[in-house]
Design a protein around this motif. Structure first.
Motif, PDB file in Angstrom:
ATOM      1  N   ASN A  15       0.798  -1.065   0.010  1.00 39.86           N
ATOM      2  CA  ASN A  15       0.102   0.113  -0.164  1.00 39.86           C
ATOM      3  C   ASN A  15       1.004   1.333  -0.067  1.00 39.86           C
ATOM      4  OD1 ASN A  15      -2.400   1.438  -0.084  1.00 39.86           O
ATOM      5  ND2 ASN A  15      -2.324   1.627   2.202  1.00 39.86           N
ATOM      6  N   GLY A  16       1.631   1.449  -1.004  1.00 38.08           N
ATOM      7  CA  GLY A  16       2.706   2.458  -1.139  1.00 38.08           C
ATOM      8  C   GLY A  16       3.297   2.401  -2.408  1.00 38.08           C
ATOM      9  N   ASP A  17       4.453   3.225  -2.349  1.00 39.09           N
ATOM     10  CA  ASP A  17       5.477   3.532  -3.292  1.00 39.09           C
ATOM     11  C   ASP A  17       6.778   2.660  -3.476  1.00 39.09           C
ATOM     12  OD1 ASP A  17       6.917   4.093  -5.720  1.00 39.09           O
ATOM     13  OD2 ASP A  17       6.720   6.372  -5.444  1.00 39.09           O
ATOM     14  N   ALA A  18       6.638   1.606  -4.133  1.00 37.85           N
ATOM     15  CA  ALA A  18       7.986   0.679  -3.737  1.00 37.85           C
ATOM     16  C   ALA A  18       9.108   1.573  -4.175  1.00 37.85           C
ATOM     17  CB  ALA A  18       8.074  -0.515  -4.561  1.00 37.85           C
ATOM     18  N   SER A  19       9.243   2.508  -4.902  1.00 32.63           N
ATOM     19  CA  SER A  19      10.516   2.972  -5.395  1.00 32.63           C
ATOM     20  C   SER A  19      10.944   4.149  -4.035  1.00 32.63           C
ATOM     21  CB  SER A  19      10.156   4.053  -6.509  1.00 32.63           C
ATOM     22  OG  SER A  19       9.267   5.171  -6.112  1.00 32.63           O
ATOM     23  N   LEU A  20      10.340   4.144  -3.004  1.00 29.41           N
ATOM     24  CA  LEU A  20      10.597   4.881  -1.888  1.00 29.41           C
ATOM     25  C   LEU A  20      11.580   4.124  -1.072  1.00 29.41           C
ATOM     26  CD1 LEU A  20       7.539   7.073  -0.959  1.00 29.41           C
ATOM     27  CD2 LEU A  20       9.520   7.568  -2.462  1.00 29.41           C
ATOM     28  N   LEU A  21      11.574   2.743  -1.257  1.00 29.25           N
ATOM     29  CA  LEU A  21      12.574   2.081  -0.201  1.00 29.25           C
ATOM     30  C   LEU A  21      13.803   1.824  -0.403  1.00 29.25           C
ATOM     31  CD1 LEU A  21      10.416  -1.534  -0.619  1.00 29.25           C
ATOM     32  CD2 LEU A  21      10.193   0.185   1.323  1.00 29.25           C
ATOM     33  N   GLY A  22      14.649   1.998   0.811  1.00 32.28           N
ATOM     34  CA  GLY A  22      16.067   2.093   0.581  1.00 32.28           C
ATOM     35  C   GLY A  22      16.726   0.722   0.555  1.00 32.28           C
ATOM     36  N   ALA A  23      17.968   0.648   0.711  1.00 33.74           N
ATOM     37  CA  ALA A  23      18.618  -0.502   0.350  1.00 33.74           C
ATOM     38  C   ALA A  23      18.292  -1.670   1.234  1.00 33.74           C
ATOM     39  CB  ALA A  23      20.377  -0.308   0.649  1.00 33.74           C
ATOM     40  N   ALA A  24      18.813  -3.008   0.921  1.00 33.85           N
ATOM     41  CA  ALA A  24      18.667  -3.956   2.029  1.00 33.85           C
ATOM     42  C   ALA A  24      19.818  -4.082   3.147  1.00 33.85           C
ATOM     43  CB  ALA A  24      18.996  -5.508   1.232  1.00 33.85           C
ATOM     44  N   PRO A  25      19.500  -4.663   4.007  1.00 33.93           N
ATOM     45  CA  PRO A  25      20.157  -4.449   5.430  1.00 33.93           C
ATOM     46  C   PRO A  25      21.787  -4.532   5.181  1.00 33.93           C
ATOM     47  CG  PRO A  25      18.226  -5.876   5.888  1.00 33.93           C
ATOM     48  CD  PRO A  25      18.276  -5.670   4.376  1.00 33.93           C
ATOM     49  N   SER A  26      22.248  -5.309   3.933  1.00 29.76           N
ATOM     50  CA  SER A  26      23.615  -5.652   3.965  1.00 29.76           C
ATOM     51  C   SER A  26      24.283  -4.419   3.066  1.00 29.76           C
ATOM     52  CB  SER A  26      23.931  -6.962   3.267  1.00 29.76           C
ATOM     53  OG  SER A  26      23.747  -8.220   4.028  1.00 29.76           O
ATOM     54  N   GLY A  27      23.423  -3.566   2.502  1.00 28.93           N
ATOM     55  CA  GLY A  27      23.893  -2.448   1.841  1.00 28.93           C
ATOM     56  C   GLY A  27      23.406  -1.298   2.541  1.00 28.93           C
ATOM     57  N   GLY A  28      22.783  -1.380   3.594  1.00 30.33           N
ATOM     58  CA  GLY A  28      22.161  -0.278   4.413  1.00 30.33           C
ATOM     59  C   GLY A  28      23.218   0.751   4.688  1.00 30.33           C
ATOM     60  N   ASP A  29      22.702   1.862   5.218  1.00 27.92           N
ATOM     61  CA  ASP A  29      23.537   3.203   5.884  1.00 27.92           C
ATOM     62  C   ASP A  29      24.107   2.573   7.180  1.00 27.92           C
ATOM     63  OD1 ASP A  29      23.350   5.758   7.760  1.00 27.92           O
ATOM     64  OD2 ASP A  29      24.170   6.081   5.780  1.00 27.92           O
ATOM     65  N   LEU A  30      25.044   3.198   7.743  1.00 26.88           N
ATOM     66  CA  LEU A  30      25.634   2.638   9.053  1.00 26.88           C
ATOM     67  C   LEU A  30      24.816   2.981   9.969  1.00 26.88           C
ATOM     68  CD1 LEU A  30      28.577   1.330   9.823  1.00 26.88           C
ATOM     69  CD2 LEU A  30      29.115   3.920  10.515  1.00 26.88           C
ATOM     70  N   ALA A  31      24.064   4.219  10.123  1.00 25.25           N
ATOM     71  CA  ALA A  31      23.240   4.517  11.287  1.00 25.25           C
ATOM     72  C   ALA A  31      21.994   3.760  11.146  1.00 25.25           C
ATOM     73  CB  ALA A  31      22.802   6.147  10.743  1.00 25.25           C
ATOM     74  N   ALA A  32      21.655   3.070  10.037  1.00 22.41           N
ATOM     75  CA  ALA A  32      20.508   2.111  10.314  1.00 22.41           C
ATOM     76  C   ALA A  32      20.397   0.962  11.331  1.00 22.41           C
ATOM     77  CB  ALA A  32      19.762   1.844   8.996  1.00 22.41           C
ATOM     78  N   GLN A  33      21.816   0.711  11.449  1.00 17.84           N
ATOM     79  CA  GLN A  33      22.226  -0.196  12.364  1.00 17.84           C
ATOM     80  C   GLN A  33      21.411  -1.533  12.375  1.00 17.84           C
ATOM     81  OE1 GLN A  33      24.177   0.283  15.852  1.00 17.84           O
ATOM     82  NE2 GLN A  33      24.854   1.081  13.977  1.00 17.84           N
ATOM     83  N   GLY A  34      21.593  -2.068  10.632  1.00 17.51           N
ATOM     84  CA  GLY A  34      21.383  -3.184  10.285  1.00 17.51           C
ATOM     85  C   GLY A  34      19.830  -3.322   9.741  1.00 17.51           C
ATOM     86  N   PHE A  35      19.129  -2.205  10.029  1.00 14.83           N
ATOM     87  CA  PHE A  35      17.760  -2.316   9.347  1.00 14.83           C
ATOM     88  C   PHE A  35      17.754  -2.036   7.939  1.00 14.83           C
ATOM     89  CE2 PHE A  35      15.018  -1.078  13.254  1.00 14.83           C
ATOM     90  CZ  PHE A  35      14.735  -2.372  13.265  1.00 14.83           C
ATOM     91  N   GLY A  36      17.002  -2.513   7.083  1.00 13.63           N
ATOM     92  CA  GLY A  36      17.113  -2.197   5.725  1.00 13.63           C
ATOM     93  C   GLY A  36      15.439  -1.839   5.072  1.00 13.63           C
ATOM     94  N   TRP A  37      15.650  -1.671   4.134  1.00 15.53           N
ATOM     95  CA  TRP A  37      14.342  -1.098   3.182  1.00 15.53           C
ATOM     96  C   TRP A  37      13.640  -0.158   4.077  1.00 15.53           C
ATOM     97  CZ3 TRP A  37      14.941  -6.581   4.498  1.00 15.53           C
ATOM     98  CH2 TRP A  37      15.458  -7.316   3.476  1.00 15.53           C
ATOM     99  N   VAL A  38      14.480   0.788   4.476  1.00 17.56           N
ATOM    100  CA  VAL A  38      13.935   1.819   5.252  1.00 17.56           C
ATOM    101  C   VAL A  38      13.229   2.888   3.969  1.00 17.56           C
ATOM    102  CG1 VAL A  38      14.416   4.064   6.362  1.00 17.56           C
ATOM    103  CG2 VAL A  38      15.818   1.974   6.955  1.00 17.56           C
ATOM    104  N   SER A  39      12.058   3.225   4.292  1.00 15.31           N
ATOM    105  CA  SER A  39      11.249   3.827   3.461  1.00 15.31           C
ATOM    106  C   SER A  39      11.279   5.542   3.727  1.00 15.31           C
ATOM    107  CB  SER A  39       9.697   3.472   3.394  1.00 15.31           C
ATOM    108  OG  SER A  39       8.898   4.416   2.671  1.00 15.31           O
ATOM    109  N   SER A  40      11.287   6.402   2.437  1.00 11.64           N
ATOM    110  CA  SER A  40      11.199   7.606   2.676  1.00 11.64           C
ATOM    111  C   SER A  40       9.838   8.322   2.542  1.00 11.64           C
ATOM    112  CB  SER A  40      12.077   8.524   1.645  1.00 11.64           C
ATOM    113  OG  SER A  40      11.634   7.981   0.331  1.00 11.64           O
TER     114      SER A  40
END
Length: 725
Positions: A277-302
């Motif tokens: 129920n939203g826009d898939a293009s707003l998803l961020g990288a998977a955990p292994s390619g995520g930002d350091l500050a995300a602390q292992g979380f992936g697919w962070v949405s904007s």
């Protein structure tokens, strides 16, 4: 929960020019910026618990009911950072447990939940495992509370069981004992594709080539999937035949028959919803390619809301399968079979099926507001249970017999989550079912033979006329079926004397039958399984080894306790230890298959090397094949294989177009000296293997070879003796 359930839509983050023949793409290939901790691998596998840690003992000290109580409370303790659909995390944890276990494949026994691999790349970042990082983080307070007494691997599966029970669903039991590892298992081949599903990747099965395109041990239909694409083959919702074909084949490769496939699909989809129920293009990288500050979380949405709750996007599919998504009911089959469906698009653009003229009471509550009713949906994979004649018959059976459906789902779920644990003797905890199940490869308890019986049978075998070669090959055929991946196979049970193993070409059926018949005549009250291993001891001592260890106590399985079909997939296409190559054209080189087999046996490079060298001179080659038999002292445990392989008077040359067979001629006079295969010459051409082999070829090497061979041989003979651990 669908078979691709909640797979995030996203792009491949890596260049498309790297692949490996045996192990496929590496984590570094997929995520180039990922920290390469494997640089420390020469110091051994990561294990902060230490070598002396006994997980079985730790689990036995666990307050098991307290853990279940805490998990039950967690199910309805919705957290604002990741709100629970319908106020209940149950469906989320079912999906987590399913996807932890669902990577298992029968061909090599790899995958599955046995070591908690979902915590690591690539599985933590597979598209199909989207947002399961949040499920694992929700479990952290419980893991932290009970510490070493419960592994992540056990906690994943127990959480799934508790989730089902908390929503009124049936379970069959639970067995603990899955010890964690602390790094990715790097010997698993997940495929050679350089793109994830949804990136124009062809399905691994096509109408033109059928199942042959689903190579080697692979079971999932596309890279990054647990099972199949629920929108249809390559996302085509109109390919009914292809959808049913893909489901039947991939579930079969994961040890499920058609009835189990229907039961699991319907039972899993009785709960929960998909998220799109939203826009898939707003998803961020998977955990292994995520930002350091995300602390292992992936697919962070904007997304403005943070992409949680109502606006969660995972697979792109959207909606619940039933009107009662947080309760076990009979509604799945009723809604599937009673309504006609039309193809629609989810808000994220995924193909899904919606009931036509659905009654208000059959609509589902909105996950974020129970006062709102929304249409239910089915995936193309669900529609296969209705449209495929074979699946439809099973679906009608379960729709008309809910108790049968409950029992089938509970048993199939138990099998799904325990298939890679091996024999039931490895299970721990108060909820281990008493019933012996055929897929657990049951073996009757053995009796420890007395010292006098061992000596008596040993003497009879020595005087029987059976050769060193025959006894070694039979013992190896029995024990070397073991694989550490799912703890199947091994000498216990003596299944080498039963179908299908007794008829495998690699085991030389006529020779094997002769040895088995002789041992049966000589063993007295000793089990055949023990007699086969004892025969190997006799052979090694005849060959010059001293005081070869023997530990009895094995049992003999019966034909009724042996699932022939499940053992069929274990038949070797090649076995470098016996210098065997079958008739089937191999997709990878023999020496690569040798490493794979050694890995499944739990062997180190030195152990594999000494076993190959010793087996060659003992005459363990398949048939009368003389390749690699570099000795003038046949049947003696010597270092001749390595001494003669490294003889600089040899000139090697391939004798066939496939570079499979080789001949050595004398550098001086051109006379023929030896024959060899790739599996022989690799110990001279590969620098690492040669370095180990030279240890056995140098002065003093023969004595060391005998000692090391006996130790490695005994390790294989006892590999499945979990009662000795």
């Amino acid at each position: 929960m669908d078979m691709k359930t909640d797979e995030p839509l996203g792009g491949c983050p890596v260049p498309h020019n790297q692949a490996r023949a045996l192990l496929g793409r590496t984590n570094k290939d997929w995520w180039p910026e990922m920290l390469a901790t494997e640089i420390l691998n020469p110091n051994g596998p990561t294990n902060p618990m230490g070598e002396d840690f006994d997980y079985a003992a730790a689990f036995k000290a666990l307050d098991y009911q307290a853990v279940k109580d805490d998990l039950t409370a967690l199910m309805t303790d919705s957290q604002p950072w990741w709100p629970a659909d319908y106020g209940h995390y149950g469906p989320f944890f079912i999906r987590m447990a399913w996807h932890a276990a669902g990577t298992y494949r029968t061909a090599d026994g790899r995958g599955g939940a046995n070591s908690g691999q979902q915590r690591f790349a690539p599985l933590d970042s597979w598209p199909d495992n989207g947002n399961l990082d949040k499920a694992r983080r929700l479990l952290w307070p419980i893991k932290q509370k009970y510490g070493q007494n419960i592994s992540w691997a056990d906690l994943f599966i127990l959480a799934g069981n508790v989730a089902i029970e908390s929503m009124g669903g049936p379970t069959f039991g639970f067995g603990g004992g899955r010890a964690d590892v602390y790094e990715p298992e790097r010997d698993i081949y997940w495929g050679s594709e350089d793109k994830w599903v949804n990136e124009d990747v062809q399905t691994r099965i096509s109408p033109e080539h059928g199942m042959e395109e689903l190579e080697g041990p692979l079971a999932a239909i596309q890279m990054g999937l647990i099972y199949v694409n629920p929108e249809g083959p390559q996302g085509n919702p109109h390919d009914d035949a292809g959808m049913a074909r893909d489901m039947k084949e991939t579930f079969a490769r994961m040890a499920m028959d058609h009835e189990e496939t229907v039961a699991l699909t319907a039972g899993g989809h009785t709960f929960g919803k998909c998220h799109g129920n939203g826009d898939a293009s707003l998803l961020g990288a998977a955990p292994s390619g995520g930002d350091l500050a995300a602390q292992g979380f992936g697919w962070v949405s904007s997304h403005d809301s943070g992409g949680i709750g109502e606006h969660t996007v995972t697979s792109g599919l959207e909606g619940a399968w039933t009107n009662t998504p947080d309760t076990w009911t009979e509604n799945y089959f009723r809604l599937l079979l009673d309504y006609d469906y039309e193809l629609v698009k989810s808000p994220a653009g995924a193909n899904q099926w919606q009931p036509i003229d659905q009654k208000p009471e059959d609509m589902a509550p909105a996950a974020w507001d129970s006062s709102i009713r929304v249409p239910t949906m089915m995936t193309t994979a669900d529609m296969a249970l209705k449209r495929d004649p074979e699946f439809r018959k099973i679906s009608e059976k379960f729709r008309n017999g809910h108790e049968a459906f409950k029992d089938a789902f509970a048993r199939a779920w138990f099998k799904l989550t325990h298939r890679d644990m091996g024999p039931k003797v490895r299970y721990l905890g108060p909820e281990v079912p008493a019933e012996d199940l055929i897929w657990q490869d049951p073996v009757p308890a053995g009796t420890m033979p007395s010292d006098s019986l061992v000596a008596e049978v040993k003497g009879k075998i020595a005087d029987s006329g059976l050769t060193v070669s025959q006894l070694v090959k039979t013992a190896w055929a029995s024990a070397s079926t073991y694989r550490k991946s799912d703890h199947r196979g091994g000498a216990n049970g003596a299944r080498v004397a039963l179908a299908p193993q007794k008829d495998w070409d690699v085991n030389e059926p006529a020779m094997l039958a002769k040895v088995i018949d002789t041992l049966n005549d000589l063993r007295g009250s000793m089990s055949l399984a023990d007699a086969i291993v004892l025969g190997g001891v006799v052979a090694l001592e005849k060959a010059g080894a001293k005081d070869v260890p023997f530990t009895g106590g094995r049992g003999d399985a019966t034909a009724e306790q042996t699932d022939c079909e499940s053992f069929d997939v274990m038949e070797p296409e090649a076995d470098a230890f016996r210098n065997y190559v079958g008739k089937k054209k191999l997709a990878v080189k023999v020496e690569e298959m040798m490493l794979d087999r050694a890995s499944l046996l739990g062997l180190s490079v030195p152990e594999m090397t000494v076993l190959i060298g010793g087996l060659r001179v003992l005459g363990a080659n398949h048939g009368e094949r003389g390749h690699g038999h570099f000795t003038k002292r046949p049947g003696q445990l010597t270092n001749d294989f390595f001494v003669n392989l490294y003889d600089m008077t040899n000139v090697w040359k391939a004798t066939d177009d496939r570079d499979e067979d080789y001949v050595a001629t004398d550098r001086k006079d051109g006379s023929k000296k030896w024959q060899a295969t790739r599996a022989d010459l690799i110990f001279g051409s590969n620098s690492e293997l040669r370095a180990v082999g030279e240890v056995y070829a140098q002065k003093g090497g023969e004595e060391k070879l005998v000692k090391d061979f006996v130790k490695a041989w005994t390790k294989i003979m006892n590999a499945d003796r979990f009662d000795l651990a």
